[in-house]
Design a protein around this motif. Structure first.
Motif, short mmCIF file in Angstrom:
data_model
loop_
_atom_site.label_atom_id
_atom_site.label_comp_id
_atom_site.label_asym_id
_atom_site.label_seq_id
_atom_site.Cartn_x
_atom_site.Cartn_y
_atom_site.Cartn_z
N LEU A 4 -0.47 5.77 9.02
CA LEU A 4 -1.23 5.79 7.05
C LEU A 4 -1.30 7.04 7.64
O LEU A 4 -2.42 7.85 8.24
N ILE A 5 -1.31 8.02 5.94
CA ILE A 5 -1.42 8.85 5.90
C ILE A 5 -1.64 9.80 4.53
O ILE A 5 -1.50 9.42 3.79
N SER A 6 -2.24 10.70 4.96
CA SER A 6 -3.07 11.14 3.52
C SER A 6 -2.29 12.03 2.66
O SER A 6 -1.83 13.31 3.49
N PRO A 7 -1.94 12.15 1.54
CA PRO A 7 -1.25 13.28 1.14
C PRO A 7 -2.06 15.01 1.29
O PRO A 7 -1.45 16.42 1.75
N TRP B 134 -1.31 5.67 -6.70
CA TRP B 134 -1.28 6.71 -6.65
C TRP B 134 -1.65 7.46 -5.23
O TRP B 134 -3.20 7.74 -5.86
N GLY B 135 -0.79 8.06 -4.51
CA GLY B 135 -1.70 10.37 -3.92
C GLY B 135 -0.86 10.91 -4.47
O GLY B 135 0.32 10.92 -3.74
N ILE B 136 -1.57 11.85 -4.61
CA ILE B 136 -1.24 13.04 -5.23
C ILE B 136 -2.03 14.44 -4.97
O ILE B 136 -3.05 14.23 -4.70
N LEU B 137 -1.21 15.42 -3.59
CA LEU B 137 -1.72 16.34 -3.95
C LEU B 137 -1.11 17.79 -4.08
O LEU B 137 -0.04 17.63 -3.92
N SER C 3 2.54 16.47 -2.00
CA SER C 3 3.55 15.01 -1.32
C SER C 3 3.28 14.06 -2.75
O SER C 3 1.63 14.49 -3.36
N ILE C 4 3.91 13.68 -3.03
CA ILE C 4 3.24 12.58 -4.23
C ILE C 4 4.20 10.96 -3.63
O ILE C 4 5.22 11.36 -2.70
N ILE C 5 2.35 9.94 -3.46
CA ILE C 5 3.43 8.95 -2.15
C ILE C 5 2.22 7.46 -4.12
O ILE C 5 1.62 7.55 -4.50
N VAL C 6 3.91 6.71 -3.68
CA VAL C 6 3.25 5.75 -4.83
C VAL C 6 2.97 4.53 -3.56
O VAL C 6 4.02 4.41 -2.73
N ASN C 7 2.59 3.72 -4.24
CA ASN C 7 1.94 2.34 -2.28
C ASN C 7 1.71 1.48 -3.50
O ASN C 7 1.59 0.96 -5.24
N GLN C 8 1.93 0.19 -2.83
CA GLN C 8 1.04 -0.96 -3.33
C GLN C 8 2.20 -1.12 -4.93
O GLN C 8 1.26 -2.04 -5.35
#
Length: 480
Positions: free
Chosen positions: A374-377, A53-56, A450-455
């Motif tokens: 490739l992008i960061s939150p 999870w990547g969240i900000l 920004s909320i991202i789920v990967n893998q």
């Protein structure tokens, strides 16, 4: 290209459904101090033990952080990459920028049609060009020459997956585009056990393509999916999969093989309809200096192109915007330089000038279709906040899907305890789900997130459901 095996694009079909708040997300208001624990409770569920999870989450008015989870780390963004592409395009080109397609006179009864990447050209635009030529007194054309050289480099990004490049959403990007460089098919169920009826929306294409139909109509309790692919060296389209009996027809799209030739074919037909026969049509091998413009059409303003890009998550539009950045650069273009690569460099320059950290993302395309992106939150939240304070703020924000109302968010947040006022960009591919944008919180201040789920090995539906739960938590924030 001989001997290359056919690869199939698999589309899992789900009928539109509303997203209801889960029981855990329908309680009372939340204090900001309690937000972290509640978000963690969702992201730390056992089902996400192998996912990232990547969240900000921040107020729109400041860089105060309400919640952060690996926000500076890189993630595959899928179509959230379009947030950067459209921001840079609006900053560099302006909301009123239009793409021009021109027809020029040549020697010995020839005409040159020069494309500059207008992704909106369809039959109406070709008809307009033909009518303008007729009004100019053109009665026949010895050679119709297509100048497809405005964009340099490969029409298909080498970082895209093989099956994506066959699909309409992965259509090639060139200077002469017609009908988004895609072939439209309509798949209709028949009686149980019978193949689906596969219809070319453009009926005349049925004579140009060999169709291999391996589909079947199934009972109501069966699952639905469509497999569609084509060969690159032969005009063969293969369709597989199944739809339920009595179900509505499904659209499917296949990328064209030779987009410039496809454009010329349809333009030749438009000219013939106006009584202007064409003896020969060919694509130019090199650009020429052309002077006398006989006819022209323009795209809608950039504001409308950006809206189509973000709201409908249109990959072809996004890739055109990237290449336009590569053409309208502050540096002198290098002959034969890849326009897409130039666009990526210019995008980074423009966003750095805007204030986005240039080390917070690495892009390989403009649409997000490449898994090399490739992008960061952090980068997404920075872009959203900075654009909200730019002259193009309203155009940029209004280009995003609206929760429960439009675009790729039309069927999300339809049924919730409280209305969700959100404009955000979605992003989806296998193992990836992303959502980044703005939310107006009833009892708090506006937020950017920004909320991202990967893998992830979970289904898209499960990833989206958890993401939506987090959004519903944000909607319950209050000052306390």
């Amino acid at each position: 290209m001989q001997g290359i095996a056919l690869s199939l694009l698999v589309l899992i079909l789900g009928r539109p459904s509303t997203v209801a708040a889960q029981t855990s997300a329908v309680a009372g208001d939340i204090c900001p101090a309690d937000l972290g624990a509640q978000v963690d409770a969702i992201a730390n569920r056992p089902e996400f033990s192998r996912s990232r999870w990547g969240i900000l989450i921040q107020p729109l008015s400041s860089t105060t952080t309400l919640y952060s989870r690996d926000a500076t780390k890189y993630f595959i963004p899928a179509s959230n990459a379009k947030l950067l592409t459209t921001a840079a395009a609006l900053q560099k080109l302006g909301a009123d920028f239009r793409i021009k397609t021109s027809v020029y006179s040549g020697e010995n009864g020839s005409l040159y049609v020069a494309g500059r990447g207008d992704p909106s050209i369809a039959e109406a635009q070709l008809k307009s060009l033909a009518q303008q030529l007729k009004q100019r007194g053109i009665s026949q054309v010895n050679q119709l020459i297509g100048d497809d050289t405005y964009f340099q480099g490969s029409a298909v990004n080498p970082n895209w997956e093989w099956e994506d490049a066959q699909a309409g959403y992965g259509a090639p990007i060139n200077s002469l585009i017609f009908n988004q460089n895609a072939i439209d098919l309509l798949l209709s169920p028949q009686a149980i056990g019978q193949p689906l009826k596969v219809t070319f929306v453009e009926a005349k294409l049925a004579n140009q393509w060999q169709l291999q139909n391996n589909t079947v109509t199934v009972a109501q309790n069966e699952s639905e999916f469509i497999e569609i692919g084509r060969e690159f060296d032969r005009p063969i389209i293969r369709v597989g999969g199944q739809l339920k009996v009595g179900a509505e027809p499904e659209s499917a799209y296949v990328a064209v093989v030779n987009p410039a030739n496809n454009f010329l074919q349809y333009f030749q037909q438009a000219l013939a309809t106006e009584g202007i026969p064409v003896k020969q049509a060919l694509v130019a091998s090199a650009s020429r200096n052309l002077n006398q413009e006989l006819a022209t059409v323009e795209s809608p303003p950039l504001a409308e192109l950006v809206r189509e890009t973000n709201r409908e998550s249109n990959n072809l539009y996004a890739e055109v915007l990237l290449r336009l950045l590569g053409k309208v650069t502050d540096k002198m273009p290098v002959p034969q330089e890849n326009t897409g690569e130039s666009g990526l460099k210019e995008l980074k320059t423009v966003l750095t000038q805007l204030g986005v950290n240039p080390n917070s993302y690495i892009l390989a395309d403009g649409s997000g279709l490449s898994r090399h992106n490739l992008i960061s939150p952090e980068a997404l939240v920075q872009t959203l906040r900075l654009m909200a304070n730019s002259p193009a703020a309203s155009i940029y924000r209004q280009s995003l899907p609206i929760a429960g109302e439009s675009g790729t968010l039309k069927n999300r947040f339809n049924i919730t305890p409280n209305r969700v006022i959100m404009q955000a960009k979605t992003g989806t591919m296998s193992g990836v789900s992303a959502l980044s944008g703005y939310i107006e919180v009833p009892n708090y201040e506006p937020l950017v997130f920004s909320i991202i789920v990967n893998q992830s090995d979970l289904s898209t539906a499960k990833m989206r459901s958890a993401t939506d739960e987090i959004v519903l938590l944000l909607n319950r924030l209050r000052r306390c």
